[in-house]
Design an enzyme around this catalytic site. Structure first.
Site, PDB file in Angstrom:
ATOM      1  N   THR B 127      -7.595   5.803   2.029  1.00  0.00           N
ATOM      2  CA  THR B 127      -8.744   6.709   1.950  1.00  0.00           C
ATOM      3  C   THR B 127      -9.658   6.159   0.855  1.00  0.00           C
ATOM      4  OG1 THR B 127      -7.938   8.134   0.180  1.00  0.00           O
ATOM      5  CG2 THR B 127      -7.177   8.668   2.399  1.00  0.00           C
ATOM      6  N   ASP B 128     -10.816   6.769   0.673  1.00  0.00           N
ATOM      7  CA  ASP B 128     -11.729   6.287  -0.365  1.00  0.00           C
ATOM      8  C   ASP B 128     -11.103   6.378  -1.749  1.00  0.00           C
ATOM      9  OD1 ASP B 128     -13.538   5.691   1.540  1.00  0.00           O
ATOM     10  OD2 ASP B 128     -14.757   7.515   1.277  1.00  0.00           O
ATOM     11  N   CYS B 129     -10.352   7.460  -1.954  1.00  0.00           N
ATOM     12  CA  CYS B 129      -9.769   7.619  -3.290  1.00  0.00           C
ATOM     13  C   CYS B 129      -8.356   7.033  -3.401  1.00  0.00           C
ATOM     14  CB  CYS B 129      -9.790   9.089  -3.705  1.00  0.00           C
ATOM     15  SG  CYS B 129      -9.243  10.195  -2.418  1.00  0.00           S
ATOM     16  N   TYR B 130      -7.700   6.788  -2.250  1.00  0.00           N
ATOM     17  CA  TYR B 130      -6.362   6.164  -2.248  1.00  0.00           C
ATOM     18  C   TYR B 130      -6.421   4.936  -1.338  1.00  0.00           C
ATOM     19  CZ  TYR B 130      -4.414  10.493  -4.235  1.00  0.00           C
ATOM     20  OH  TYR B 130      -4.124  11.557  -5.037  1.00  0.00           O
ATOM     21  N   PRO B 131      -7.012   3.824  -1.824  1.00  0.00           N
ATOM     22  CA  PRO B 131      -7.295   2.707  -0.919  1.00  0.00           C
ATOM     23  C   PRO B 131      -6.064   1.930  -0.431  1.00  0.00           C
ATOM     24  CG  PRO B 131      -7.968   2.186  -3.172  1.00  0.00           C
ATOM     25  CD  PRO B 131      -7.560   3.621  -3.171  1.00  0.00           C
TER      26      PRO B 131
END
Ligand code: SF4
Ligand code: SF4
Lengths: 134, 382
Positions: B127-131
């Protein structure tokens, strides 16, 4: 002195013969019947331990051959990893000869002499600490 | 009457009299209920048996860059991936994708407690915060954050003994059952068992401090399938499975002496869990409850093949003798839970209390005493 643990399988003819008596008498061996399942006048089997002089044990095996009693020698031994045992008792549910029993101290006891290496306990132990040595 | 606060005062001063649920039987025999009640403050219990409904919550901590784990494998055993980014739950009965039943959640929990390194492999969509999309590393109990056991159903108050009516061996969670009623297995610590010593749950409830797996734990809730409206003997002890506990405790305090992974042949993986509950002797009635003997605790016999409805009860003194008479024959009986370790747990808990390391708790709220257990019906999907 030697010791053999045998599984004998008889057919009709020899069931009526006093095999144990003849063994003791002729070959001077000590016998210990660990399990016997014999129907009179029918087939049967017996788990037998014999102790005696090595040459007498050999002669005893010859005697079985002559009588056409089939025998298997138990060459393996069961190894129980006592240190890891939790004494749950699950293995005692399947042991046919009471080689594995719960003692008065509620610990598992293993009597090697009574073991016929049927190996049923190996998978019955949930902790997997019983194995067979070939 | 004696209060828990009074008992704790005595524990602090090192003056509490603590005995195990086995020891109390002889004391009552010698002194009678009244005198025994006057002397004994606490009775300790213990059990160490296979408890399938067990598992551990783990928080791994964040990697750099971080990952929001969706599919999680611990030593090739799948763990739950639907709990935030780096939280998981590993259940005892889960099996390894590589080794099958020979290694599973139960063994993993034992290895974690033993301090062994465990392989962690997790995947994510990113995800954007958990790449991060994949992580492969090792963890152990010292380099993870929280790791606590939460077992939804433990410490069953009694359990039916098992046998097999068919002409084939069957493989069950009650062990290997030989054909034609060839053996009977049972799983209990009987007179030492926690909930058999407090049959109406007068002292055990939410918040009760207990021995769990070698450390300190708590009763969290009623266990799943908790059932109280059951057939009981005159002494109040259920003759079938009844109350259960959900328990919680830090695995970092636990020992593999009291938590062991196990396999029931051709059935699956489970976990042996050690639990000990202290019972405050508040009045003479409690003393009567805890002095219950194996010969007074009955259990039903059940055909695990499901074919025959057996109408037979045995008491635990009979079952523990090694043989019982059933259908006119001598049938061999075998235990599945370790009485030896159960006794060790009751003695350890007694020792903790004597040393002042363990005080008793008031329950925050009682466990339900009226309920029914639903079964799962096959309902039409609309
Ligand atoms: S192999 Fe195991 S089950 Fe078989 S007789 Fe020996 S101890 Fe008993
Ligand atoms: S089943 Fe295994 S752990 Fe249990 S008593 Fe037997 S050998 Fe020990």
């Amino acid at each position: 002195m030697g010791k053999l643990k045998l599984k004998l399988t008889f057919d009709k003819d020899c069931v009526t013969r006093p095999i144990i008596y003849e063994l003791v008498k002729k070959y001077d061996v000590m016998t210990n019947i660990l399990n016997a399942n014999i129907e009179y006048g029918n087939r049967g089997n017996m788990i037998l331990e014999i102790k005696g002089k090595d040459e007498n044990l050999k002669l005893a095996l010859e005697y079985f051959k002559d009588l056409r009693v089939k025998y298997e020698i138990y060459a393996e031994a069961i190894i129980w990893d006592e240190k890891r045992c939790i004494s749950c008792g699950s293995c005692t549910a399947v042991c046919p000869t009471q080689a594995l029993t719960m003692g008065k101290d509620d610990l598992l006891h293993f009597d090697k002499d009574k073991c016929v290496v049927c190996q049923l306990c190996i998978n019955a132990c949930p902790i997997r600490i019983i194995s067979v040595e070939l | 009457m004696r209060s828990i606060a009074q008992i704790n005062e005595k524990i602090k001063k090192g003056k509490a009299v603590v005995v195990t649920a086995e020891e109390v039987i002889d004391i009552v025999k010698e002194k009678g209920y009244k005198e025994a009640y006057e002397t004994i403050d606490v009775v300790t219990t213990g059990t160490f048996g296979p408890m399938c409904s067990s598992g551990v919550f783990i928080n791994f901590g964040h990697s750099n860059p971080p990952i929001r784990m969706q599919s999680i494998m611990l030593n090739d055993v799948p763990a739950y991936g639907g709990l935030a980014a780096v939280d998981t739950y590993i259940g005892a009965t889960e099996v390894s994708q590589k080794r099958g039943m020979e290694y599973g959640g139960g063994h993993l929990i034992e290895d974690l407690i033993a301090g062994k390194d465990i392989k962690l492999h997790a995947l994510s969509n990113g995800t954007d915060c958990y790449p991060r999309k994949e992580i492969l590393t090792t963890i152990n109990k010292d380099n993870i954050n929280q790791a606590y056991m939460y077992n939804p159903r433990n410490a069953y108050q009694n359990y039916p003994a098992a046998t097999n009516s068919t002409n084939k061996t069957i493989y069950t969670y009650m062990g290997t059952l030989l054909p034609n009623y060839g053996n009977i297995t049972y799983s209990t610590s009987g007179e030492l068992s926690p909930l058999l010593n407090d049959p109406y749950l007068r002292t055990i409830g939410v918040g009760t401090r207990i021995f769990l797996g070698g450390g300190i734990g708590y009763v969290a809730w009623q266990g799943t399938q908790h059932k109280v409206e059951v057939e009981r003997s005159a002494n109040g002890v259920p003759v079938v499975n009844a109350a259960t506990l959900a328990v919680i405790g830090d695995i970092k305090q636990m020992s593999t002496k009291y938590v062991r992974g196990a396999v029931f042949d051709r059935y699956g993986v489970t976990l042996f869990v050690g639990i000990g509950v202290p019972i405050p002797i508040l009045d003479e009635e409690m003393l009567k409850f805890v002095s219950v003997k194996n010969s007074e605790i009955y259990t039903k016999l059940v055909d695990k093949s499901g074919n025959v409805n057996i109408d037979k009860k045995f008491n635990y003194a009979e079952l523990r003798s090694g043989t019982v008479k059933f259908n006119g024959k001598n049938v061999h009986t075998a235990p599945l839970s370790s009485l030896y370790v159960a006794r060790n747990i009751a003695l350890t808990l007694k020792d903790w209390i004597n040393r002042g390391d363990f005080e008793l708790t008031e329950k925050v709220t009682g466990l339900p005493f009226e309920n029914k257990v639903n079964s799962l019906e096959i309902r039409e999907i609309k």
